[in-house]
Design a protein around this motif. Structure first.
Motif, mmCIF file in Angstrom:
data_model
loop_
_atom_site.group_PDB
_atom_site.id
_atom_site.type_symbol
_atom_site.label_atom_id
_atom_site.label_comp_id
_atom_site.label_asym_id
_atom_site.label_seq_id
_atom_site.Cartn_x
_atom_site.Cartn_y
_atom_site.Cartn_z
ATOM 1 N N ASN A 93 0.841 -1.184 0.000
ATOM 2 C CA ASN A 93 0.000 0.000 0.000
ATOM 3 C C ASN A 93 0.886 1.247 0.000
ATOM 4 O O ASN A 93 1.427 1.638 1.035
ATOM 5 N N ASN A 125 -2.658 6.304 -5.898
ATOM 6 C CA ASN A 125 -2.851 5.354 -4.800
ATOM 7 C C ASN A 125 -3.789 4.220 -5.186
ATOM 8 O O ASN A 125 -3.607 3.082 -4.745
ATOM 9 N N ASN A 177 -1.771 1.788 -6.841
ATOM 10 C CA ASN A 177 -0.525 1.454 -6.151
ATOM 11 C C ASN A 177 0.687 1.642 -7.062
ATOM 12 O O ASN A 177 1.588 0.798 -7.115
#
Length: 117
Positions: A27, A73, A76
């Motif tokens: 993450n 995000n 990733n």
């Protein structure tokens, strides 16, 4: 096992552009720092750009104004946009993920960037 997979390197003429990508199996949003490093033949591996979880960036003086680090995000993925490339930018570029708690420091396998004059 954590993986960082870089892509986007290649051969480009001076003045050209490339975009490097680093897809992570961790993450990246909660990782303290995601960074790009480079290593030219016979030289040490040096920081090019880093991006903290809080959104702060840090660039090597030699690339300021030419390179931009960013991330997605949801995917990733960390990116490094390389503009106005110079022959001295030629190196293997490595993605790095670094965290303090829990402690980890992961590297990708690298992607070659070659800039011809």
């Amino acid at each position: 096992q954590v993986q960082l997979v870089e892509s986007g390197g290649g051969l480009v003429q001076a003045g050209g552009s490339l975009r490097l990508s680093c897809v992570a199996s961790l993450n990246i949003a909660t990782t303290d720092s995601m960074g790009w490093y480079r290593q030219a033949p016979g030289k040490q591996r040096d920081l090019v750009a880093a991006l903290t979880a809080g959104g702060l960036t840090n660039y090597a003086d030699s690339v300021k104004g030419r390179f931009t680090i960013s991330r997605d995000n949801a995917k990733n993925t960390v990116y490094l946009q390389l503009n106005s490339l110079k022959p001295e930018d030629t190196a293997v570029y490595y993605c790095n993920a670094r965290n303090s708690v829990p402690t980890y420091n992961y590297w990708g396998q690298g992607t070659q960037v070659t800039v011809s004059s």
